[in-house]
Scaffold this motif. Structure first.
Motif, PDB file in Angstrom:
ATOM      1  N   GLU A 206       0.828  -1.203   0.000  1.00 18.86           N
ATOM      2  CA  GLU A 206       0.000   0.000   0.000  1.00 18.86           C
ATOM      3  C   GLU A 206       0.869   1.261   0.000  1.00 18.86           C
ATOM      4  OE1 GLU A 206      -2.642  -0.395   3.311  1.00 18.86           O
ATOM      5  OE2 GLU A 206      -3.855  -1.917   2.318  1.00 18.86           O
ATOM      6  N   GLU A 207       1.938   1.254   0.778  1.00 15.58           N
ATOM      7  CA  GLU A 207       2.847   2.403   0.807  1.00 15.58           C
ATOM      8  C   GLU A 207       3.494   2.603  -0.568  1.00 15.58           C
ATOM      9  OE1 GLU A 207       5.578   1.552   3.958  1.00 15.58           O
ATOM     10  OE2 GLU A 207       4.145   2.075   5.527  1.00 15.58           O
ATOM     11  N   LYS A 208       3.872   1.513  -1.194  1.00 12.78           N
ATOM     12  CA  LYS A 208       4.484   1.578  -2.515  1.00 12.78           C
ATOM     13  C   LYS A 208       3.491   2.152  -3.527  1.00 12.78           C
ATOM     14  CE  LYS A 208       7.863  -1.454  -4.558  1.00 12.78           C
ATOM     15  NZ  LYS A 208       8.266  -2.845  -4.796  1.00 12.78           N
ATOM     16  N   LEU A 209       2.238   1.712  -3.447  1.00 11.66           N
ATOM     17  CA  LEU A 209       1.207   2.213  -4.342  1.00 11.66           C
ATOM     18  C   LEU A 209       0.993   3.712  -4.135  1.00 11.66           C
ATOM     19  CD1 LEU A 209      -1.012   1.657  -6.433  1.00 11.66           C
ATOM     20  CD2 LEU A 209      -2.539   1.130  -4.541  1.00 11.66           C
ATOM     21  N   GLN A 210       0.961   4.161  -2.877  1.00  9.56           N
ATOM     22  CA  GLN A 210       0.793   5.575  -2.575  1.00  9.56           C
ATOM     23  C   GLN A 210       1.942   6.389  -3.162  1.00  9.56           C
ATOM     24  OE1 GLN A 210      -1.694   7.294  -1.312  1.00  9.56           O
ATOM     25  NE2 GLN A 210      -2.926   5.447  -1.074  1.00  9.56           N
ATOM     26  N   GLN A 211       3.163   5.868  -3.039  1.00  7.68           N
ATOM     27  CA  GLN A 211       4.317   6.575  -3.587  1.00  7.68           C
ATOM     28  C   GLN A 211       4.217   6.684  -5.100  1.00  7.68           C
ATOM     29  OE1 GLN A 211       7.679   4.360  -2.162  1.00  7.68           O
ATOM     30  NE2 GLN A 211       7.696   5.366  -0.170  1.00  7.68           N
ATOM     31  N   LYS A 212       3.771   5.618  -5.750  1.00  9.70           N
ATOM     32  CA  LYS A 212       3.624   5.642  -7.202  1.00  9.70           C
ATOM     33  C   LYS A 212       2.562   6.656  -7.610  1.00  9.70           C
ATOM     34  CE  LYS A 212       5.102   0.980  -8.359  1.00  9.70           C
ATOM     35  NZ  LYS A 212       4.718  -0.296  -8.988  1.00  9.70           N
ATOM     36  N   LEU A 213       1.446   6.690  -6.880  1.00  7.08           N
ATOM     37  CA  LEU A 213       0.380   7.629  -7.194  1.00  7.08           C
ATOM     38  C   LEU A 213       0.839   9.072  -7.007  1.00  7.08           C
ATOM     39  CD1 LEU A 213      -2.699   5.817  -5.610  1.00  7.08           C
ATOM     40  CD2 LEU A 213      -2.153   6.054  -8.034  1.00  7.08           C
ATOM     41  N   GLU A 214       1.586   9.331  -5.927  1.00  6.85           N
ATOM     42  CA  GLU A 214       2.100  10.685  -5.683  1.00  6.85           C
ATOM     43  C   GLU A 214       3.083  11.088  -6.776  1.00  6.85           C
ATOM     44  OE1 GLU A 214       3.744  10.763  -1.760  1.00  6.85           O
ATOM     45  OE2 GLU A 214       1.803  10.395  -0.810  1.00  6.85           O
ATOM     46  N   LYS A 215       3.934  10.160  -7.170  1.00 12.56           N
ATOM     47  CA  LYS A 215       4.916  10.445  -8.218  1.00 12.56           C
ATOM     48  C   LYS A 215       4.202  10.735  -9.538  1.00 12.56           C
ATOM     49  CE  LYS A 215       9.025   8.534 -10.415  1.00 12.56           C
ATOM     50  NZ  LYS A 215       9.923   7.376 -10.502  1.00 12.56           N
ATOM     51  N   LYS A 216       3.183   9.943  -9.835  1.00  8.21           N
ATOM     52  CA  LYS A 216       2.427  10.144 -11.072  1.00  8.21           C
ATOM     53  C   LYS A 216       1.693  11.481 -11.034  1.00  8.21           C
ATOM     54  CE  LYS A 216      -0.952   8.060 -14.123  1.00  8.21           C
ATOM     55  NZ  LYS A 216      -1.880   6.957 -14.348  1.00  8.21           N
ATOM     56  N   LYS A 217       1.137  11.814  -9.881  1.00  7.74           N
ATOM     57  CA  LYS A 217       0.414  13.074  -9.746  1.00  7.74           C
ATOM     58  C   LYS A 217       1.358  14.257  -9.956  1.00  7.74           C
ATOM     59  CE  LYS A 217      -2.719  15.595  -6.757  1.00  7.74           C
ATOM     60  NZ  LYS A 217      -3.402  15.641  -5.472  1.00  7.74           N
ATOM     61  N   LYS A 218       2.540  14.190  -9.373  1.00  7.12           N
ATOM     62  CA  LYS A 218       3.519  15.266  -9.547  1.00  7.12           C
ATOM     63  C   LYS A 218       3.919  15.383 -11.014  1.00  7.12           C
ATOM     64  CE  LYS A 218       5.541  15.098  -4.943  1.00  7.12           C
ATOM     65  NZ  LYS A 218       6.751  14.804  -4.158  1.00  7.12           N
ATOM     66  N   THR A 219       4.107  14.256 -11.666  1.00  7.50           N
ATOM     67  CA  THR A 219       4.478  14.254 -13.083  1.00  7.50           C
ATOM     68  C   THR A 219       3.352  14.839 -13.921  1.00  7.50           C
ATOM     69  OG1 THR A 219       5.751  12.244 -12.702  1.00  7.50           O
ATOM     70  CG2 THR A 219       5.292  12.814 -14.970  1.00  7.50           C
ATOM     71  N   ASP A 220       2.121  14.457 -13.639  1.00 10.03           N
ATOM     72  CA  ASP A 220       0.976  14.986 -14.379  1.00 10.03           C
ATOM     73  C   ASP A 220       0.820  16.482 -14.150  1.00 10.03           C
ATOM     74  OD1 ASP A 220       0.459  12.491 -15.368  1.00 10.03           O
ATOM     75  OD2 ASP A 220      -1.182  12.054 -13.965  1.00 10.03           O
ATOM     76  N   ASP A 221       1.020  16.930 -12.914  1.00  6.62           N
ATOM     77  CA  ASP A 221       0.916  18.358 -12.612  1.00  6.62           C
ATOM     78  C   ASP A 221       1.974  19.132 -13.385  1.00  6.62           C
ATOM     79  OD1 ASP A 221      -1.170  17.862 -10.919  1.00  6.62           O
ATOM     80  OD2 ASP A 221       0.032  17.981  -9.081  1.00  6.62           O
ATOM     81  N   GLY A 222       3.164  18.613 -13.446  1.00  3.15           N
ATOM     82  CA  GLY A 222       4.253  19.256 -14.175  1.00  3.15           C
ATOM     83  C   GLY A 222       3.938  19.365 -15.653  1.00  3.15           C
ATOM     84  N   ARG A 223       3.342  18.345 -16.215  1.00  2.00           N
ATOM     85  CA  ARG A 223       2.986  18.360 -17.636  1.00  2.00           C
ATOM     86  C   ARG A 223       1.915  19.394 -17.915  1.00  2.00           C
ATOM     87  NH1 ARG A 223       2.578  11.898 -18.655  1.00  2.00           N
ATOM     88  NH2 ARG A 223       4.809  11.463 -18.538  1.00  2.00           N
ATOM     89  N   GLU A 224       0.936  19.487 -17.026  1.00  2.39           N
ATOM     90  CA  GLU A 224      -0.138  20.464 -17.217  1.00  2.39           C
ATOM     91  C   GLU A 224       0.417  21.882 -17.161  1.00  2.39           C
ATOM     92  OE1 GLU A 224      -3.113  19.617 -14.338  1.00  2.39           O
ATOM     93  OE2 GLU A 224      -3.626  17.692 -15.225  1.00  2.39           O
ATOM     94  N   ASP A 225       1.332  22.134 -16.209  1.00  2.00           N
ATOM     95  CA  ASP A 225       1.937  23.456 -16.092  1.00  2.00           C
ATOM     96  C   ASP A 225       2.746  23.786 -17.348  1.00  2.00           C
ATOM     97  OD1 ASP A 225       0.824  23.690 -13.615  1.00  2.00           O
ATOM     98  OD2 ASP A 225       2.644  23.113 -12.526  1.00  2.00           O
TER      99      ASP A 225
END
Length: 52
Positions: A22-41
């Motif tokens: 679960e911790e690993k999944l959360q880290q992956k989701l946070e990393k993906k979210k940061k990457t997606d936010d960066g792309r949108e910006d």
């Protein structure tokens, strides 16, 4: 002498494994979210530049 309770040990091991997954999944989701936010910006900035 007390006997070892293997069922308890197995359950604890399973819980630890599940928690780690679960911790690993959360880290992956946070990393993906940061990457997606960066792309949108970056996309928003690129759209603004040609219109100036």
């Amino acid at each position: 002498m007390a006997r070892t309770n293997y069922s308890f040990e197995k359950r604890q091991k399973e819980l630890a494994k599940k928690k780690k997954q679960e911790e690993k999944l959360q880290q992956k989701l946070e990393k993906k979210k940061k990457t997606d936010d960066g792309r949108e910006d970056a996309a928003a900035e690129t759209e603004v530049l040609p219109s100036e």
